[in-house]
Design a protein around this motif. Structure first.
Motif, PDB file in Angstrom:
ATOM      1  N   LYS A 141     -44.644 -50.949 -17.731  1.00  0.00           N
ATOM      2  CA  LYS A 141     -44.296 -51.510 -19.045  1.00  0.00           C
ATOM      3  C   LYS A 141     -43.448 -50.550 -19.880  1.00  0.00           C
ATOM      4  O   LYS A 141     -43.585 -50.502 -21.099  1.00  0.00           O
ATOM      5  CB  LYS A 141     -45.557 -51.894 -19.832  1.00  0.00           C
ATOM      6  CG  LYS A 141     -46.301 -53.084 -19.289  1.00  0.00           C
ATOM      7  CD  LYS A 141     -47.375 -53.505 -20.270  1.00  0.00           C
ATOM      8  CE  LYS A 141     -48.263 -54.565 -19.691  1.00  0.00           C
ATOM      9  NZ  LYS A 141     -49.350 -54.934 -20.587  1.00  0.00           N
ATOM     10  N   ILE A 142     -42.648 -49.744 -19.218  1.00  0.00           N
ATOM     11  CA  ILE A 142     -41.779 -48.835 -19.987  1.00  0.00           C
ATOM     12  C   ILE A 142     -40.522 -49.579 -20.418  1.00  0.00           C
ATOM     13  O   ILE A 142     -40.219 -50.644 -19.890  1.00  0.00           O
ATOM     14  CB  ILE A 142     -41.416 -47.548 -19.188  1.00  0.00           C
ATOM     15  CG1 ILE A 142     -40.836 -47.898 -17.814  1.00  0.00           C
ATOM     16  CG2 ILE A 142     -42.616 -46.657 -19.057  1.00  0.00           C
ATOM     17  CD1 ILE A 142     -40.375 -46.703 -17.026  1.00  0.00           C
ATOM     18  N   PHE A 184     -38.944 -60.893 -24.207  1.00  0.00           N
ATOM     19  CA  PHE A 184     -40.196 -61.614 -23.952  1.00  0.00           C
ATOM     20  C   PHE A 184     -41.346 -60.643 -23.679  1.00  0.00           C
ATOM     21  O   PHE A 184     -41.142 -59.441 -23.590  1.00  0.00           O
ATOM     22  CB  PHE A 184     -40.032 -62.525 -22.724  1.00  0.00           C
ATOM     23  CG  PHE A 184     -38.816 -63.398 -22.764  1.00  0.00           C
ATOM     24  CD1 PHE A 184     -38.844 -64.616 -23.419  1.00  0.00           C
ATOM     25  CD2 PHE A 184     -37.640 -63.004 -22.145  1.00  0.00           C
ATOM     26  CE1 PHE A 184     -37.721 -65.427 -23.452  1.00  0.00           C
ATOM     27  CE2 PHE A 184     -36.507 -63.805 -22.173  1.00  0.00           C
ATOM     28  CZ  PHE A 184     -36.553 -65.017 -22.830  1.00  0.00           C
ATOM     29  N   ASP A 185     -42.536 -61.235 -23.506  1.00  0.00           N
ATOM     30  CA  ASP A 185     -43.656 -60.413 -23.022  1.00  0.00           C
ATOM     31  C   ASP A 185     -43.471 -60.226 -21.513  1.00  0.00           C
ATOM     32  O   ASP A 185     -42.507 -60.745 -20.930  1.00  0.00           O
ATOM     33  CB  ASP A 185     -44.999 -61.069 -23.368  1.00  0.00           C
ATOM     34  CG  ASP A 185     -45.193 -62.412 -22.702  1.00  0.00           C
ATOM     35  OD1 ASP A 185     -44.245 -62.895 -22.064  1.00  0.00           O
ATOM     36  OD2 ASP A 185     -46.278 -62.983 -22.814  1.00  0.00           O
ATOM     37  N   VAL A 186     -44.388 -59.514 -20.873  1.00  0.00           N
ATOM     38  CA  VAL A 186     -44.179 -59.167 -19.461  1.00  0.00           C
ATOM     39  C   VAL A 186     -43.980 -60.415 -18.591  1.00  0.00           C
ATOM     40  O   VAL A 186     -43.037 -60.479 -17.790  1.00  0.00           O
ATOM     41  CB  VAL A 186     -45.364 -58.322 -18.931  1.00  0.00           C
ATOM     42  CG1 VAL A 186     -45.261 -58.110 -17.439  1.00  0.00           C
ATOM     43  CG2 VAL A 186     -45.397 -56.977 -19.638  1.00  0.00           C
ATOM     44  N   TYR A 246     -41.509 -56.499 -24.490  1.00  0.00           N
ATOM     45  CA  TYR A 246     -42.715 -56.488 -23.658  1.00  0.00           C
ATOM     46  C   TYR A 246     -43.456 -55.150 -23.740  1.00  0.00           C
ATOM     47  O   TYR A 246     -44.665 -55.093 -23.556  1.00  0.00           O
ATOM     48  CB  TYR A 246     -42.359 -56.803 -22.195  1.00  0.00           C
ATOM     49  CG  TYR A 246     -41.408 -55.807 -21.593  1.00  0.00           C
ATOM     50  CD1 TYR A 246     -41.873 -54.625 -21.042  1.00  0.00           C
ATOM     51  CD2 TYR A 246     -40.035 -56.010 -21.617  1.00  0.00           C
ATOM     52  CE1 TYR A 246     -41.000 -53.686 -20.525  1.00  0.00           C
ATOM     53  CE2 TYR A 246     -39.159 -55.081 -21.111  1.00  0.00           C
ATOM     54  CZ  TYR A 246     -39.650 -53.918 -20.557  1.00  0.00           C
ATOM     55  OH  TYR A 246     -38.777 -52.977 -20.069  1.00  0.00           O
ATOM     56  N   SER A 247     -42.695 -54.068 -24.018  1.00  0.00           N
ATOM     57  CA  SER A 247     -43.322 -52.736 -24.026  1.00  0.00           C
ATOM     58  C   SER A 247     -44.220 -52.522 -25.250  1.00  0.00           C
ATOM     59  O   SER A 247     -45.035 -51.609 -25.271  1.00  0.00           O
ATOM     60  CB  SER A 247     -42.257 -51.635 -23.950  1.00  0.00           C
ATOM     61  OG  SER A 247     -41.478 -51.643 -25.120  1.00  0.00           O
ATOM     62  N   ASN A 292     -45.704 -55.406 -26.790  1.00  0.00           N
ATOM     63  CA  ASN A 292     -46.406 -56.673 -27.056  1.00  0.00           C
ATOM     64  C   ASN A 292     -47.923 -56.493 -27.186  1.00  0.00           C
ATOM     65  O   ASN A 292     -48.553 -57.140 -28.018  1.00  0.00           O
ATOM     66  CB  ASN A 292     -46.066 -57.699 -25.978  1.00  0.00           C
ATOM     67  CG  ASN A 292     -46.417 -59.101 -26.417  1.00  0.00           C
ATOM     68  OD1 ASN A 292     -46.040 -59.524 -27.514  1.00  0.00           O
ATOM     69  ND2 ASN A 292     -47.181 -59.797 -25.612  1.00  0.00           N
ATOM     70  N   ASP A 293     -48.490 -55.591 -26.369  1.00  0.00           N
ATOM     71  CA  ASP A 293     -49.944 -55.363 -26.456  1.00  0.00           C
ATOM     72  C   ASP A 293     -50.320 -54.833 -27.836  1.00  0.00           C
ATOM     73  O   ASP A 293     -51.377 -55.162 -28.368  1.00  0.00           O
ATOM     74  CB  ASP A 293     -50.403 -54.349 -25.391  1.00  0.00           C
ATOM     75  CG  ASP A 293     -50.316 -54.944 -24.003  1.00  0.00           C
ATOM     76  OD1 ASP A 293     -50.197 -56.171 -23.911  1.00  0.00           O
ATOM     77  OD2 ASP A 293     -50.352 -54.176 -23.023  1.00  0.00           O
TER      78      ASP A 293
END
Lengths: 155, 300
Positions: free
Chosen positions: A49-50, A105-107, B77-78, B80-81
């Protein structure tokens, strides 16, 4: 002196043929690199997630010169006017649209987007590969033939 | 740091303010931008601060989107959490509180869209701000489990960070584990807290406590903003393993703390042997008092 001039002309014609075929080869290599980059993005985004910048910096050395230069100028230096000379306007647009679609977007969404983009890029890659096989290879052959022909005529 | 994330117009105004006094920048969609300087709120204009809303810089949606884009480095996305939890951590311990429209999927929050408010909190390192309290917290090389208490913005994290540095500097044999859930204590791991400090960044307290004790063998665990309902079990577990805990909690004073659910457990089990109460009466980080395990004041 005459032979020397004839040789120069022949070599130039041959070189033109080589350049012509290289033009297509460069395009193909660029799109191959782009597809490799997609796969790297996919795995790194899911695993670490980098950020895309970090992924590019970590993997920059895996790519060929032209693609590396594009990543550096367009993405890392935010020079959005940068275009690849050997890509036509439509191809440049496809590449830029790909980069514009990243990171929104999210992952899960990002991976879906990458898959869609990969499908589009694969179509383009197949098209370029086809042209390279048909026209690109012909360039070197045609260049050699013309060079020989000119040599025979002029000598 | 702020230059990297703020729109140019906003940064121009912010750069006119003394950075040591700047605590917060609040951006609300279509509202004037407000800054907190030395505990007081002002409007931000291109030349610094103002009390007149007419000449204040107005936040348009573009500002907020630009900040989100820059903070995430074009990679939503990095973060989002973090967005799901209502904040974004940025380098140097900057924490950005976020408000917007919650997007849910199968009863779980998947993201926050249409973000309309940002609260950018700027951390400060106040060297030696915990030094007065240090002899009461660390005695004969033994660290007391300590709970730092204050209302939001009164300097808990600054105090905690300095205390960690002081303990590390003076006691090389004390291994410290920082469970930094939001990247504030360690400044996103950019700040050097000491030679004997390990940092779990962006991890939950439960993960950091359980795995840290198992694998890093800490003597002290430092963590920020505990929740007496969810975190009590892991803290209790750490204490029974012989690990000391230094933590912070939101409460105005010791009396407010007593009203909190589960606080009686802390007192009865003597989980914490020191309670440091901070206020911002004379600036953030002012020590109001230190109490022992029986809540007797030992420093007032």
């Amino acid at each position: 002196m005459k032979i020397f001039l004839i040789l120069v002309i022949c070599i130039s014609i041959f070189y033109l043929g080589v350049c012509f075929s290289k033009y297509y080869k460069k395009k193909l290599i660029f799109f191959n690199n782009l597809l490799n980059f997609c796969e790297i993005l996919e795995s790194q985004i899911q695993f670490k997630k980098i950020t895309i910048n970090q992924i590019i910096v970590e993997n920059l050395n895996l790519f060929d010169f032209e693609f590396k230069q594009f990543l550096n100028e367009y993405y890392l230096k935010n020079n959005y006017n940068y275009s690849c000379m050997f890509l036509n306007s439509n191809e440049n647009l496809i590449v830029k649209n790909f980069f514009k679609s990243l990171g929104k977007f999210d992952v899960k969404g990002e991976i879906n987007n990458l898959k869609n983009q990969q499908n589009l890029l694969k179509i383009k890659q197949a098209e370029i590969n086809d042209k390279n096989n048909k026209i690109g290879v012909l360039g070197t052959k045609l260049g050699s033939l013309c060079a020989i022909l000119v040599f025979i005529i002029l000598i | 740091m702020l230059k990297d994330i703020l729109p140019e117009k906003v940064f121009n105004g912010v750069s006119e303010i003394d950075q040591n006094l700047l605590n917060e920048i609040r951006l609300r969609n279509n509202r004037p931008i407000v800054v907190n300087v030395s505990g007081k709120n002002f409007y931000l204009n291109e030349y610094g601060v103002s009390t007149n809303p007419q000449d204040a810089l107005k936040c348009d949606g573009g500002f907020i989107n630009e900040i989100i884009r820059k903070v995430s480095n074009n990679s939503l996305y990095s973060i989002n959490d973090q967005l799901i939890n209502g904040y974004i951590s940025y380098d140097g311990g900057i924490r950005i509180g976020v408000a917007g429209e919650i997007v849910s999927e199968h009863n779980e929050i998947s993201t926050v869209k249409n973000i309309n408010s940002l609260n950018i909190r700027i951390p400060h390192i106040v060297k030696n701000c915990s030094l007065n309290c240090y002899p009461l917290i660390v005695q004969n090389g033994q660290v007391n489990s300590t709970l730092i208490i204050s209302s939001p913005g009164a300097g808990k994290t600054t105090f905690l960070r300095d205390l960690t540095m002081q303990i590390s500097k003076r006691n090389l044999s004390v291994n410290i584990l920082v469970a930094d859930e939001r990247g504030e204590i360690s400044g996103g791991n950019n700040l050097v807290l000491g030679d004997n400090v390990d940092v779990y960044l962006n991890s939950t307290k439960q993960y950091a406590f359980e795995n840290g004790i198992r694998s890093l063998k800490p003597d002290v665990i430092v963590t920020d903003e505990i929740n007496l309902e969810n975190d009590l079990e892991v803290i209790e577990n750490a204490l029974t393993c012989g690990v000391k805990v230094i933590a912070t909690i939101h409460a105005k004073n010791i009396f407010d703390l007593k009203l909190k659910k589960n606080f009686s457990n802390i007192l009865n089990n003597q989980m914490f042997t020191r309670f440091v109460v901070l206020n911002s009466n004379c600036g953030p980080g002012t020590v109001e008092g230190i109490y022992n395990q029986n809540l007797n004041c030992i420093y007032c």
